[in-house]
Scaffold this active site. Structure first.
Site, mmCIF file in Angstrom:
data_model
loop_
_atom_site.group_PDB
_atom_site.id
_atom_site.type_symbol
_atom_site.label_atom_id
_atom_site.label_comp_id
_atom_site.label_asym_id
_atom_site.label_seq_id
_atom_site.Cartn_x
_atom_site.Cartn_y
_atom_site.Cartn_z
ATOM 1 C CE1 TYR A 15 -4.081 -1.710 -0.308
ATOM 2 C CE2 TYR A 15 -2.994 -3.277 1.137
ATOM 3 C CZ TYR A 15 -4.013 -2.970 0.259
ATOM 4 O OH TYR A 15 -4.954 -3.913 -0.066
ATOM 5 C CG ASP A 73 -7.657 6.909 -7.167
ATOM 6 O OD1 ASP A 73 -8.371 7.924 -7.154
ATOM 7 O OD2 ASP A 73 -7.812 5.978 -7.993
ATOM 8 C CG HIS A 108 -13.718 -1.309 -2.177
ATOM 9 N ND1 HIS A 108 -13.502 -1.871 -3.410
ATOM 10 C CD2 HIS A 108 -14.873 -1.857 -1.716
ATOM 11 C CE1 HIS A 108 -14.491 -2.718 -3.694
ATOM 12 N NE2 HIS A 108 -15.342 -2.718 -2.688
ATOM 13 C CB CYS A 123 -3.120 3.956 17.432
ATOM 14 S SG CYS A 123 -4.664 4.893 17.535
ATOM 15 N N GLY A 156 -15.857 2.005 -15.596
ATOM 16 C CA GLY A 156 -14.541 1.385 -15.452
ATOM 17 C C GLY A 156 -14.428 0.363 -14.336
ATOM 18 C CG ASN A 192 -15.601 -1.002 -18.636
ATOM 19 O OD1 ASN A 192 -14.400 -0.840 -18.845
ATOM 20 N ND2 ASN A 192 -16.062 -1.835 -17.714
ATOM 21 C CD GLU A 242 -11.585 -5.311 -23.319
ATOM 22 O OE1 GLU A 242 -11.984 -6.356 -22.771
ATOM 23 O OE2 GLU A 242 -10.412 -5.114 -23.669
#
Ligand code: APR
Length: 225
Positions: free
Chosen positions: A52, A88, A103, A130, A169, A195, A197
């Protein structure tokens, strides 16, 4: 008109961020079970942070393109909900506010011990404490396979009242997002896929092309109405 827009990795592909399941996608280079599951993180947190950290560095080096900017022009208008599977921040950097990151986000960190969230540093490591509870249980604030995506109640409510559902997408391989089109159609919405495809899922209309072209054209049509 109420519109729900769901985006996936194809939205950011032309910014240079890899997709997951295309021929050169991330899941052809990395083992998903090692870097994108709670079990993989428990086994080797340093490997997961490295993965990440690299994604975050790519994100910082990338710039939004015409499709992100077009969606930013839609965001914030009455009836518009932008949901993304992308972790992102290119929609935000294009000026969009209120994007639902189902997500999670690369730009955020999460404490596995107390649930506290904060802005992620450029590089994260397993021993990072933390800021709230000092536990060394820091993880990227991203949703892994086997975990429940964020904001599902809000998304389901918006799907129930939308007139148009637009998918941009995404391969439609990963649930629950993959089920949104069928849910929206069943609840009475028109459905549109943009999209490179066609994903093969059932949509009322499919427009094929790169996001940087098909998304601005569609947004201009919506704003002209
Ligand atoms: N413009 C538009 N679409 C594109 C472009 C482009 N320039 N390039 C690729 N695509 C499309 C592909 O045709 C494909 O349908 O983007 C889609 C990418 O699919 P995936 O790689 O499966 O990405 P996504 O659907 O976002 O994956 C869903 O899987 O691994 C998880 O959590 C991760 O959020 C991700 C989820």
């Amino acid at each position: 008109m109420n519109i729900v827009v769901l985006s996936g990795a194809g939205l950011s592909a032309e910014s240079g961020l890899g997709t997951f399941r295309d021929a050169d996608g991330l899941w052809t280079k990395y083992d998903l079970s090692q870097v994108a599951t709670p079990e993989g993180f428990a086994q080797n947190p340093a490997l997961v942070h490295d993965f990440y950290n690299a994604r975050r560095a790519n994100m910082v080096a990338a710039a939004p393109h015409a499709a992100h900017s077009a969606l930013a022009r839609l965001a914030g208008r009455a009836g518009i909900t932008l949901v993304t599977q992308n972790i992102d921040d290119l929609l935000e950097r294009a000026g969009a506010q209120g994007v639902i990151h189902m997500h999670g986000e690369l730009a955020r960190a999460l404490c596995n011990a107390c649930g506290h969230r904060w802005d992620a540093p450029a590089k994260m490591a397993p021993a990072d404490p933390c800021p709230a509870c000092a536990a060394q249980a820091t993880r990227p604030d991203v949703v892994w396979f086997g975990e429940i995506p964020y904001a599902m109640e809000v998304i389901e409510a918006r799907l129930a009242e939308c007139d148009l559902f637009v998918s941009i997408g995404t391969s439609g391989e990963v649930y629950p997002a993959a089920g949104f089109v069928a849910a929206a159609r069943q609840l009475g919405a028109r459905t549109l896929e943009l999209n490179l495809e066609a994903s093969g899922a059932i949509f009322d209309e499919v427009r094929v092309g790169p996001a940087s072209e098909v998304v601005p054209t569609w947004v201009d049509e919506v704003l002209a109405k």
